[in-house]
Design an enzyme around this catalytic site. Structure first.
Site, PDB file in Angstrom:
ATOM      1  N   GLU A 115     -37.111 -11.652  16.567  1.00  0.00           N
ATOM      2  CA  GLU A 115     -35.839 -11.431  16.471  1.00  0.00           C
ATOM      3  C   GLU A 115     -35.404 -10.847  15.068  1.00  0.00           C
ATOM      4  O   GLU A 115     -34.254  -9.745  15.172  1.00  0.00           O
ATOM      5  CB  GLU A 115     -35.104 -13.567  16.770  1.00  0.00           C
TER       6      GLU A 115
ATOM      7  N   ASP B 280     -22.492 -12.474  13.692  1.00  0.00           N
ATOM      8  CA  ASP B 280     -21.680 -13.694  14.209  1.00  0.00           C
ATOM      9  C   ASP B 280     -21.669 -14.869  12.723  1.00  0.00           C
ATOM     10  O   ASP B 280     -20.220 -14.614  12.154  1.00  0.00           O
ATOM     11  CB  ASP B 280     -22.922 -14.668  14.827  1.00  0.00           C
TER      12      ASP B 280
HETATM   13  C1  2M8 Z   1     -26.299 -14.010  18.336  1.00  0.00           C
HETATM   14  O1  2M8 Z   1     -24.722 -14.537  18.807  1.00  0.00           O
HETATM   15  C2  2M8 Z   1     -24.724 -14.920  20.302  1.00  0.00           C
HETATM   16  C3  2M8 Z   1     -23.227 -15.793  20.405  1.00  0.00           C
HETATM   17  O2  2M8 Z   1     -23.261 -14.186  21.512  1.00  0.00           O
HETATM   18  C4  2M8 Z   1     -25.430 -16.468  19.657  1.00  0.00           C
HETATM   19  O3  2M8 Z   1     -25.741 -16.884  18.074  1.00  0.00           O
HETATM   20  O4  2M8 Z   1     -26.071 -17.451  20.330  1.00  0.00           O
HETATM   21  C5  2M8 Z   1     -26.007 -12.249  17.735  1.00  0.00           C
HETATM   22  O5  2M8 Z   1     -27.408 -12.159  17.082  1.00  0.00           O
HETATM   23  C6  2M8 Z   1     -25.927 -11.106  18.636  1.00  0.00           C
HETATM   24  O6  2M8 Z   1     -25.761 -10.390  17.978  1.00  0.00           O
HETATM   25  C7  2M8 Z   1     -26.946 -11.092  19.712  1.00  0.00           C
HETATM   26  O7  2M8 Z   1     -26.257 -10.215  20.569  1.00  0.00           O
HETATM   27  C8  2M8 Z   1     -26.844 -12.419  20.720  1.00  0.00           C
HETATM   28  C9  2M8 Z   1     -28.274 -12.531  21.539  1.00  0.00           C
HETATM   29  O8  2M8 Z   1     -28.964 -12.188  20.865  1.00  0.00           O
HETATM   30  O9  2M8 Z   1     -27.305 -13.467  19.422  1.00  0.00           O
END
Ligand code: 2M8
Length: 468
Positions: A440, A205
């Site tokens: 994570e 992101d």
């Molecule tokens: C993160 O992205 C989401 C938005 O899609 C967020 O920050 O709320 C990123 O690390 C993404 O790569 C990942 O798929 C998601 C859920 O783990 O979190």
């Protein structure tokens, strides 16, 4: 501090290096212990996946990400295939049930049972129900890197039974439609590559790779006063994207939504249009995987192989930077390659048909002080050039180490004949989880766990690494 329920970290000091590698780093030593150590890690990973299982999918994290995410589900299926094959197929099937009529696989599938406000931005921001062709369940309108065909193939290899074959057969048309959407609707430049329309589509992101294109997106941090961000109540704000990042994320979502999530005429005014090396490497790897799946189910692999070749050629033509020898995103609004050297540039190594000269140059980049891949790694693989002045060891995708990225790079190193480097990276990744648990992401110097402590793909991919 995050508040996920579930198992906590294992004892970092308990591992003894059974291979007798004198001088192994602390993280490596913790992860390369004997069978007891591996058994404990496996238990931790399975417990994490079980705790995050939610009726037909796995949440990335109970607190930070309580819905289903697209590329998370793919990575998670790879790990589940080893221990709960039935769930691996259900994971992929539930995601593809939310596929739109145009073939797009949404990056978030919202669980209607989760309370409104548990994740921001939720269904009220995306309003998918207003769009013809969207599924009955609420979803986002974006996509994520198409690692699903590869995941399905690898899941089948871990559990090659008739049920798996039947699941592959059912998934195949949906995987083909996913690729067709990307090829037909998202080739904004007409050059054979997929264009992402939001940084969230990259999965990385707030990577420094997006700083240049994001700087051109008009938005003000003050906009965020009107909203309540959910992420910063569960994770340290210093580890997350900034309010200005979020203001821009929302502005881009609004632009795409107002356009009805239609992909025609994007070049005329959409505020973020980028060709990403990782997304396109996944796009090409998907065709290679589909060729193998087609052969397994008695379909014709030929068209997939031909498409895979064309994607690799397009990547070389459009995203390879001869000055650095690495791959860089292309900002379609300026038609220039982005300068920041991020780990995205290494990921085309997953393409088996990447020519040796370019693959070798990527290995040089991976081994450089910027990324530090080695037979014996003294620090984890970072997501950004660790020698850059704006390297941030704590902030999300601007430095920290992530298992899915290491897993992809390791796969690329194996594909291009570097088993010793792949082994070093594998030990380093297992060591991270042994030292800190299924976090994570991890501090790229110390290996300390960051973000959610019970994270789905970390658990799944460590299972996959342990099995190799
Ligand atoms: C993160 O992205 C989401 C938005 O899609 C967020 O920050 O709320 C990123 O690390 C993404 O790569 C990942 O798929 C998601 C859920 O783990 O979190």
């Amino acid at each position: 501090m995050t508040a996920d329920a579930g198992p906590t970290s294992v004892d970092a000091t308990a591992g003894v290096d059974g291979t007798g590698d004198a001088g192994a780093t602390r993280a490596e030593a913790a992860g390369t212990g004997g069978p007891a150590d591996a058994t404990r890690l496996r238990r931790l990973a399975v417990d994490t996946l079980d705790a995050n299982w939610e009726h037909d999918h796995t949440v990335p994290s109970r607190t930070l990400y309580p819905h289903q995410w697209s590329w998370d589900s793919a990575f998670i299926a790879i790990g589940l295939a080893q221990v709960r094959p039935d769930r691996a197929w259900r994971e992929l099937a539930s995601l593809f049930r939310a596929q739109w009529a145009d073939g797009r696989v949404p990056h978030i599938v919202f669980n209607p049972a989760i309370r409104v406000g548990a994740y921001f931005p939720g269904p009220e921001m995306w309003r998918s129900a207003d769009v013809p062709g969207a599924p009955a369940v609420a979803t986002s309108g974006l996509v994520q890197p198409p690692v699903h065909a590869l995941a399905a193939l690898l899941a089948y290899r871990r559990a090659p039974d008739p049920r798996g074959l039947a699941a592959l057969r059912r998934l195949y048309p949906a995987l083909v439609a996913q690729q067709r959407y990307l090829a037909d609707r998202r080739d904004v430049a007409g050059d054979g590559l997929v264009c992402i329309v939001h940084p969230w589509e990259s999965g990385l992101d707030n990577s420094p790779a997006w700083d240049e294109p994001m700087a051109a997106v008009p938005a003000e941090a003050a906009v965020m006063r009107a909203y309540r961000r959910h992420d910063t109540t569960h994770a340290d704000a210093a580890h997350r994207p900034t309010d200005l990042d979020y203001a821009r994320y929302l502005a881009i979502v609004a632009a795409y939504r107002e356009h009805g999530y239609a992909d025609r005429d994007l070049a005329d005014g959409h505020p973020f249009l980028v060709e990403c090396p990782l997304f396109n490497a996944a796009f090409g790897a998907a065709e290679h995987a589909l060729a193998e799946i087609a052969a397994l189910i008695g379909d014709d692999p030929g068209p997939h192989r031909a498409r895979a070749t064309r994607i690799t050629e397009a990547l070389l033509r459009r995203l390879h930077d001869p000055d650095t020898g690495t791959f860089q995103p292309r900002d379609l609004r300026t038609d220039r390659l982005v300068n920041a050297r991020t780990v995205l540039g290494l990921t085309p190594l997953i393409l088996p048909d990447l020519p040796t000269r370019q693959a070798d140059a990527l290995v040089v980049e991976a081994r450089s002080a910027r990324f530090g891949v080695a037979r014996r790694m003294d620090r984890p693989l970072p997501t950004y050039d660790r020698t850059a002045p704006d390297f941030e060891p704590l902030r999300y995708w601007r430095g920290p180490s992530w298992l899915n990225i290491g897993w992809l790079v390791r796969r690329g190193l194996l594909t291009h004949g570097h088993p010793e480097l792949a082994a070093g990276l594998r030990r380093s990744m297992i060591g991270l989880v042994a030292g800190a648990g299924c976090h994570e992401y991890f501090h790229p110097d110390t290996g300390a766990g960051l973000g959610s402590p019970s994270f789905g793909w970390t658990a799944a991919l460590v299972l996959d690494l342990l099995a190799d």
